[in-house]
Write a protein that holds these residues in place. Structure first.
Motif, PDB file in Angstrom:
ATOM      1  N   TRP A  50       7.259  19.658  -8.017  1.00 25.50           N
ATOM      2  CA  TRP A  50       6.036  20.435  -7.753  1.00 25.50           C
ATOM      3  C   TRP A  50       4.798  19.810  -8.403  1.00 25.50           C
ATOM      4  N   GLU A  51       5.010  18.772  -9.190  1.00 26.04           N
ATOM      5  CA  GLU A  51       3.846  18.066  -9.740  1.00 26.04           C
ATOM      6  C   GLU A  51       3.434  16.878  -8.870  1.00 26.04           C
ATOM      7  N   MET A  52       4.227  16.631  -7.839  1.00 26.98           N
ATOM      8  CA  MET A  52       3.909  15.484  -6.987  1.00 26.98           C
ATOM      9  C   MET A  52       2.913  15.899  -5.915  1.00 26.98           C
ATOM     10  N   PRO A  53       1.965  15.030  -5.631  1.00 21.76           N
ATOM     11  CA  PRO A  53       0.914  15.427  -4.689  1.00 21.76           C
ATOM     12  C   PRO A  53       1.467  15.827  -3.324  1.00 21.76           C
ATOM     13  N   PHE A  54       2.435  15.108  -2.832  1.00 18.54           N
ATOM     14  CA  PHE A  54       2.986  15.442  -1.521  1.00 18.54           C
ATOM     15  C   PHE A  54       4.491  15.652  -1.605  1.00 18.54           C
ATOM     16  N   ARG A  55       4.908  16.115  -2.754  1.00 21.31           N
ATOM     17  CA  ARG A  55       6.320  16.457  -2.994  1.00 21.31           C
ATOM     18  C   ARG A  55       7.264  15.314  -2.637  1.00 21.31           C
ATOM     19  N   GLY A  56       6.836  14.101  -2.890  1.00 24.71           N
ATOM     20  CA  GLY A  56       7.717  12.952  -2.674  1.00 24.71           C
ATOM     21  C   GLY A  56       7.356  12.141  -1.447  1.00 24.71           C
ATOM     22  N   GLN A  57       6.720  12.774  -0.483  1.00 24.82           N
ATOM     23  CA  GLN A  57       6.255  12.013   0.677  1.00 24.82           C
ATOM     24  C   GLN A  57       5.079  11.139   0.264  1.00 24.82           C
ATOM     25  N   VAL A  58       4.850  10.108   1.032  1.00 26.46           N
ATOM     26  CA  VAL A  58       3.743   9.216   0.726  1.00 26.46           C
ATOM     27  C   VAL A  58       2.658   9.414   1.780  1.00 26.46           C
ATOM     28  N   GLU A  59       1.445   9.452   1.322  1.00 28.10           N
ATOM     29  CA  GLU A  59       0.299   9.651   2.200  1.00 28.10           C
ATOM     30  C   GLU A  59       0.331   8.672   3.367  1.00 28.10           C
ATOM     31  N   LYS A  60       0.104   9.183   4.536  1.00 30.03           N
ATOM     32  CA  LYS A  60       0.226   8.361   5.737  1.00 30.03           C
ATOM     33  C   LYS A  60      -0.742   7.165   5.729  1.00 30.03           C
ATOM     34  N   ALA A  61      -1.953   7.411   5.319  1.00 25.54           N
ATOM     35  CA  ALA A  61      -2.952   6.332   5.339  1.00 25.54           C
ATOM     36  C   ALA A  61      -2.522   5.186   4.424  1.00 25.54           C
ATOM     37  N   LEU A  62      -1.922   5.544   3.297  1.00 21.05           N
ATOM     38  CA  LEU A  62      -1.477   4.524   2.346  1.00 21.05           C
ATOM     39  C   LEU A  62      -0.305   3.727   2.927  1.00 21.05           C
ATOM     40  N   VAL A  63       0.610   4.420   3.554  1.00 17.67           N
ATOM     41  CA  VAL A  63       1.757   3.738   4.175  1.00 17.67           C
ATOM     42  C   VAL A  63       1.268   2.763   5.234  1.00 17.67           C
ATOM     43  N   GLU A  64       0.348   3.236   6.061  1.00 21.52           N
ATOM     44  CA  GLU A  64      -0.124   2.370   7.147  1.00 21.52           C
ATOM     45  C   GLU A  64      -0.857   1.152   6.613  1.00 21.52           C
ATOM     46  N   LYS A  65      -1.587   1.347   5.553  1.00 25.75           N
ATOM     47  CA  LYS A  65      -2.389   0.247   5.037  1.00 25.75           C
ATOM     48  C   LYS A  65      -1.553  -0.733   4.214  1.00 25.75           C
ATOM     49  N   GLN A  66      -0.740  -0.210   3.306  1.00 22.26           N
ATOM     50  CA  GLN A  66      -0.078  -1.095   2.336  1.00 22.26           C
ATOM     51  C   GLN A  66       1.417  -1.269   2.512  1.00 22.26           C
ATOM     52  N   TYR A  67       2.090  -0.285   3.133  1.00 20.42           N
ATOM     53  CA  TYR A  67       3.546  -0.323   3.099  1.00 20.42           C
ATOM     54  C   TYR A  67       4.240  -0.106   4.445  1.00 20.42           C
ATOM     55  N   PRO A  68       3.661  -0.579   5.549  1.00 19.85           N
ATOM     56  CA  PRO A  68       4.322  -0.285   6.835  1.00 19.85           C
ATOM     57  C   PRO A  68       5.751  -0.797   6.909  1.00 19.85           C
ATOM     58  N   VAL A  69       6.055  -1.909   6.280  1.00 19.86           N
ATOM     59  CA  VAL A  69       7.429  -2.424   6.299  1.00 19.86           C
ATOM     60  C   VAL A  69       8.253  -1.801   5.173  1.00 19.86           C
ATOM     61  N   GLN A  70       7.691  -1.799   3.969  1.00 20.20           N
ATOM     62  CA  GLN A  70       8.455  -1.287   2.818  1.00 20.20           C
ATOM     63  C   GLN A  70       8.897   0.158   3.033  1.00 20.20           C
ATOM     64  N   ALA A  71       8.047   0.921   3.760  1.00 16.19           N
ATOM     65  CA  ALA A  71       8.353   2.336   3.965  1.00 16.19           C
ATOM     66  C   ALA A  71       9.617   2.542   4.805  1.00 16.19           C
ATOM     67  N   GLN A  72      10.104   1.476   5.428  1.00 16.06           N
ATOM     68  CA  GLN A  72      11.360   1.597   6.187  1.00 16.06           C
ATOM     69  C   GLN A  72      12.570   1.636   5.265  1.00 16.06           C
ATOM     70  N   CYS A  73      12.371   1.267   4.011  1.00 16.64           N
ATOM     71  CA  CYS A  73      13.499   1.223   3.063  1.00 16.64           C
ATOM     72  C   CYS A  73      13.820   2.641   2.592  1.00 16.64           C
ATOM     73  N   TYR A  74      15.107   2.959   2.539  1.00 13.65           N
ATOM     74  CA  TYR A  74      15.527   4.312   2.152  1.00 13.65           C
ATOM     75  C   TYR A  74      15.040   4.694   0.754  1.00 13.65           C
ATOM     76  N   ALA A  75      14.811   3.687  -0.101  1.00 17.07           N
ATOM     77  CA  ALA A  75      14.455   3.986  -1.494  1.00 17.07           C
ATOM     78  C   ALA A  75      12.952   4.119  -1.692  1.00 17.07           C
ATOM     79  N   PHE A  76      12.197   3.961  -0.624  1.00 18.61           N
ATOM     80  CA  PHE A  76      10.742   4.036  -0.734  1.00 18.61           C
ATOM     81  C   PHE A  76      10.300   5.495  -0.748  1.00 18.61           C
ATOM     82  N   ASN A  77       9.658   5.919  -1.789  1.00 20.09           N
ATOM     83  CA  ASN A  77       9.041   7.251  -1.800  1.00 20.09           C
ATOM     84  C   ASN A  77       7.892   7.223  -2.805  1.00 20.09           C
ATOM     85  N   ASP A  78       7.294   8.383  -3.015  1.00 23.42           N
ATOM     86  CA  ASP A  78       6.084   8.406  -3.816  1.00 23.42           C
ATOM     87  C   ASP A  78       6.339   7.981  -5.264  1.00 23.42           C
TER      88      ASP A  78
END
Ligand SMILES: Cc1cc2nc3c(=O)[nH]c(=O)nc-3n(C[C@H](O)[C@H](O)[C@H](O)COP(=O)(O)OP(=O)(O)OC[C@H]3O[C@@H](n4cnc5c(N)ncnc54)[C@H](O)[C@@H]3O)c2cc1C
Ligand code: SF4
Lengths: 578, 221
Positions: A66-94
């Protein structure tokens, strides 16, 4: 333990000649640095990424949901800009994203219709912070595989050549597991295994009753289930079973560069670490036929500088090392350093994790477990050992676990309201899944090369991937799905579902093979000691050296090969041959 | 599914991936199920905890009349408030609307979802509203709770909806709402620590524990 401060590791210029230069500070580079330092060599560890300090920089560790900004999800804009490939990894989270490479800064290209998901960890510690810690020895079934079916080149080594080195690294790392006497999966030097849960125990018994060729064992992992004195002395403690390891672990309970090899190297006083230092290429002196050092681009200032060393170890991860080698061109080696054979960049492999099955287990509502075990159950390869499978060469293992469905699995279930809330509170039914980890054949046409024109922001040519799975892997995956489902039916599981998928290469994160070992300098880059055939003081000990991929997770084998190569290099230096 | 270039199709793959809400997603294709299993196995995406130093966590807000969301207008936010409360109502512990799960969902939609997904969600809310008006002659919020429940059961019904008002898109919308409600509720302090059993540092793994000893499902499984 010596405290590593950012200041002491953050050097900018260095006129000295080191005894050894190690490029990359991940699993293999950490080991090489430790070994050289402990053998008394003045060692420079060069890392392209930022410094990450044990404990202090694990900023995602222990943060409440409950202290996480998006409860573990990563902001979409950030994923698109910096992590489009890394975000495919199961271990990628906020809580882990800062340990993944930045796709925007580290671009690469792929051949049309042949995607490759290049998952990276570019900081001090590399992917040792992110790995899943599954640790299995290879056997002679694996070292003989190429010779047996003719794919790839024969390994110049056999199990007996690295057996003692497995012992050596396992003692330091701490591998939890059980002694099983399985010929295709030699036992390690173990700390106690994690427990099976009640349902897994029952399934293990049923499977082993029904199938004499299959065993369900506890997954072997680099966790201090019960630390020995020398682990405690490393500043490491027992595993708490949080299974949040990829956020970093202040208990030091899993093996990483930070928890284990770096402090050991640091303790000797022989280590210098240069972070934010991107190795552009290896410096080669044609007169002496030696690698004399590395050219660096400072990732922050863009300044260039050179470091010199008597021996150069490339441990920058399979593809990182390959990129450096391809980019190290000279008159002698116009196609990349130590590449007189022309195979550099070829024979790229990954594992194939694209099949499995899952099912319901009726009953056991009174049974539960406590803690989040950081490993699963494991069924070692059982195909193509004695009998020949008609559909595919080589083989696969299964891993999985039995668990009770948690709240997040109720989203797709029927219902809402008071009864629904109560059902969630009472925990769901038991599920069991087994997921394949398959071997990939080494094939010449699977290649990475430098892109003709595209460069990254530091002016280094980008890697271009042209690779894909072959029919052998696809047939193996189909067979794995069928086999798992049949097995589940046979032992009476319900709602059996099998699956295959077409996730791209790279996503198993076991890339290897692009600077392979071999007996013949005309068809391989390295000899059986990870030493370049062409240049005696240049070594590659990360996954680039692998002549085949086997079916086991590879990092433990990389570690054993690394320490063996260090031992060899030091002996050669003492003998005056390097 | 194989497309031209990893970087090019990355956005696709991201929506396809195991972010918490996707894992919670209703779309029960075998692919996603399999992925879900993998995640469960590896524990990665689901043992959630994080910080992003620049961004403040979503802070629950009080429901003042006419409150506006980041994506939703006051009427839509109010409808969502009722909906999450129907999905997870108050028992011995508070309901989803008591802990502002509707505000959380609105925030999540704003930052973690695409424009199309936002629009699809809003379309779903509006459809529920218009169907209430059509079938019951008044706004969803004004209907009795029993009527609201009937309407949702009708929406979820496997049989062809007799009125023909709801279609598969509406079902998708409701399942997505359920998934997001669970995410918002069970990662809230009340949902995680009071409704479920919460053990941030278990101290080790025990494989044979009678359910009664714990008595509840784990918030972190
Ligand atoms: C989520 C995940 C789960 C995994 N699970 C397992 C598992 O269970 N078991 C297993 O065996 N393996 C697993 N792996 C794979 C494992 O992490 C790798 O095999 C291992 O880390 C490889 O070690 P390495 O030293 O070759 O490379 P890395 O650990 O990647 O380290 C390479 C380092 O070199 C640096 N570098 C790269 N290029 C340059 C350059 N030009 N100049 C300077 N420095 C450079 C990088 O920044 C990095 O720090 C997993 C990986 C991930 C991401
Ligand atoms: S499971 Fe063990 S190793 Fe992983 S974070 Fe917890 S204590 Fe550390």
């Amino acid at each position: 333990m010596t405290k590593i401060t950012n200041k002491s590791i953050h050097i900018k210029t260095q006129p000295l000649e080191y005894d050894a230069i190690v490029v990359g500070s991940g699993i293999t580079g950490g080991w090489a640095a430790k070994e050289f330092c402990e053998k008394g060599l003045k060692t420079l560890l060069v890392e392209r990424g930022r410094p990450v300090e044990h404990k202090k920089d694990y900023i995602g560790e222990g943060v409440k949901t409950w202290e996480m900004p998006f409860r573990g999800q990563v902001e979409k804009a950030l994923v698109e800009k910096q992590y489009p490939v890394q975000a495919q990894c199961y271990a990628f989270n906020d809580a882990t994203k800062h340990f993944f490479g930045n796709d925007h800064d580290y671009p690469y290209s792929t051949e049309k219709d042949k995607p490759f998901s290049w998952i990276r960890g570019n900081q001090l510690g590399g992917k040792s912070l992110l790995w899943h810690r599954q640790s299995y020895r290879w056997s002679d079934f694996d070292f003989n595989a190429n010779a047996k079916d003719g794919y790839g080149t024969d390994w110049p080594i056999r199990y007996k050549d690295i057996q003692d080195w497995y012992d050596y690294v396992e003692h330091h790392v701490g591998i939890s597991g059980s002694v099983e006497n399985i010929p295709q999966l030699p036992d390690s030097k173990f700390l106690p295994p994690f427990e099976f849960n009640t349902v897994e125990k029952r399934l293990k018994a049923k499977i082993e009753q029904n199938y004499s060729d299959r065993k369900l064992i506890m997954g072997r992992c680099a966790h201090l289930s019960k630390p020995a004195q020398h682990h405690l002395e490393q500043g490491r403690g027992p595993c708490m079973a949080r299974n949040e390891c990829q956020k970093g672990c202040s208990f030091g309970a899993y093996f990483s560069t930070q928890s284990s090899t770096l402090p050991a190297a640091q303790k000797t006083g022989n280590l210098t670490v240069a972070t934010n230092s991107i190795v552009h290429s290896v410096i080669y002196d044609a007169n002496s036929n030696r690698a004399t050092g590395v050219r660096i681009i400072d990732s922050e200032t863009m300044q260039t500088r050179e470091y010199y060393g008597k021996v150069v170890f490339l441990c920058a991860s399979t593809l990182g090392t390959t990129q450096i080698m391809l980019n190290s061109v000279s008159e002698t080696f116009p196609n990349g350093i130590a590449n007189s054979s022309g195979v550099l960049g070829h024979y790229l492999m990954d594992h194939c994790y694209n099949a499995g099955a899952y099912a319901d287990i009726p009953g056991f509502e009174d049974e539960f477990y406590s803690g989040r075990r950081p490993t699963g159950v494991y069924m070692p390869r059982f195909q193509n050992l004695v009998d020949k499978n008609p559909d595919f060469l080589r083989g696969y293992a299964f891993s999985g676990q039995a668990y009770r469905e948690a709240w997040w699995e109720f989203g797709g279930k029927k219902g809402f309201g008071v009864d629904y809330k109560k059902a969630i509170q009472q925990a769901g039914g038991w599920k069991f899944g087994l997921h394949a980890s398959g071997e990939m054949l080494p094939r010449y046409e699977n290649q990475v090369s430098l892109h003709a024109t595209k460069k990254d922001k530091w002016g280094i040519p980008q890697l271009h991937f042209d690779c894909s799975y072959s029919d052998n892997e696809k047939k193996m995956m189909q067979s794995a799905a069928d086999t798992a489902a049949e097995m589940f039916e046979a032992i009476g599981l319900k709602n059996v579902h099998k699956y295959t998928n077409d996730r791209p290469m790279g996503i198993a994160i076991h890339e290897m093979g692009t600077a392979r070992m071999g007996k013949d300098p005309k068809t391989s880059i390295l000899n059986g000691f990870n030493q370049a055939h062409d240049i005696p003081n240049l070594f590659v000990t990360d996954g680039a050296c692998m002549a085949s991929s086997a079916w086991q997770n590879p990092s433990l084998t990389y570690m054993a090969l690394t320490v063996r190569a260090c031992d060899f290099a030091v002996k050669e230096m003492k003998a005056g041959r390097i | 599914m194989m497309k031209e270039n990893v970087m090019d199709n990355a956005a696709d793959q991201v929506t396809d991936k195991l972010t918490a809400s996707e894992t919670l997603s209703q779309v029960d294709t075998s692919r996603r199920r399999a992925m879900k299993q993998l995640t469960a196995l590896f524990g990665g995406a689901l043992s959630m905890s994080s910080i992003s130093l620049a961004v403040q966590g979503y802070q629950a807000q009080k429901d003042i009349p006419g409150r506006t969301g980041k994506i939703l207008n006051p009427q839509q936010l109010n409808l969502l408030r009722i909906l999450v409360g129907l999905i997870i109502p108050a028992t011995e512990t508070p309901s989803a609307s008591d802990v502002d799960v509707h505000g959380f969902i609105d925030n999540q939609l704003a930052f973690c979802f695409s424009k199309e997904e936002q629009l699809a969600f809003i379309r779903g809310l509006e459809k529920l509203q218009s169907t209430a008006v059509k079938q019951l002659g008044q706004a969803f919020a004004k209907c009795h709770q029993a009527q609201q429940v009937d309407l949702l059961n009708n929406l979820l019904s496997d049989l062809e909806d007799a009125s023909g008002d709801f279609d598969s898109k509406d079902k998708d919308f409701f399942y997505r709402t359920k998934s997001l409600t669970l995410l918002g509720y069970y990662t809230s302090e009340i949902g995680a620590t009071r409704e479920l059993a919460y053990l941030p540092i278990p101290g080790g793994y025990r494989g044979n524990v009678p359910f009664d000893e714990v008595g509840k499902a784990w918030a972190l499984n």
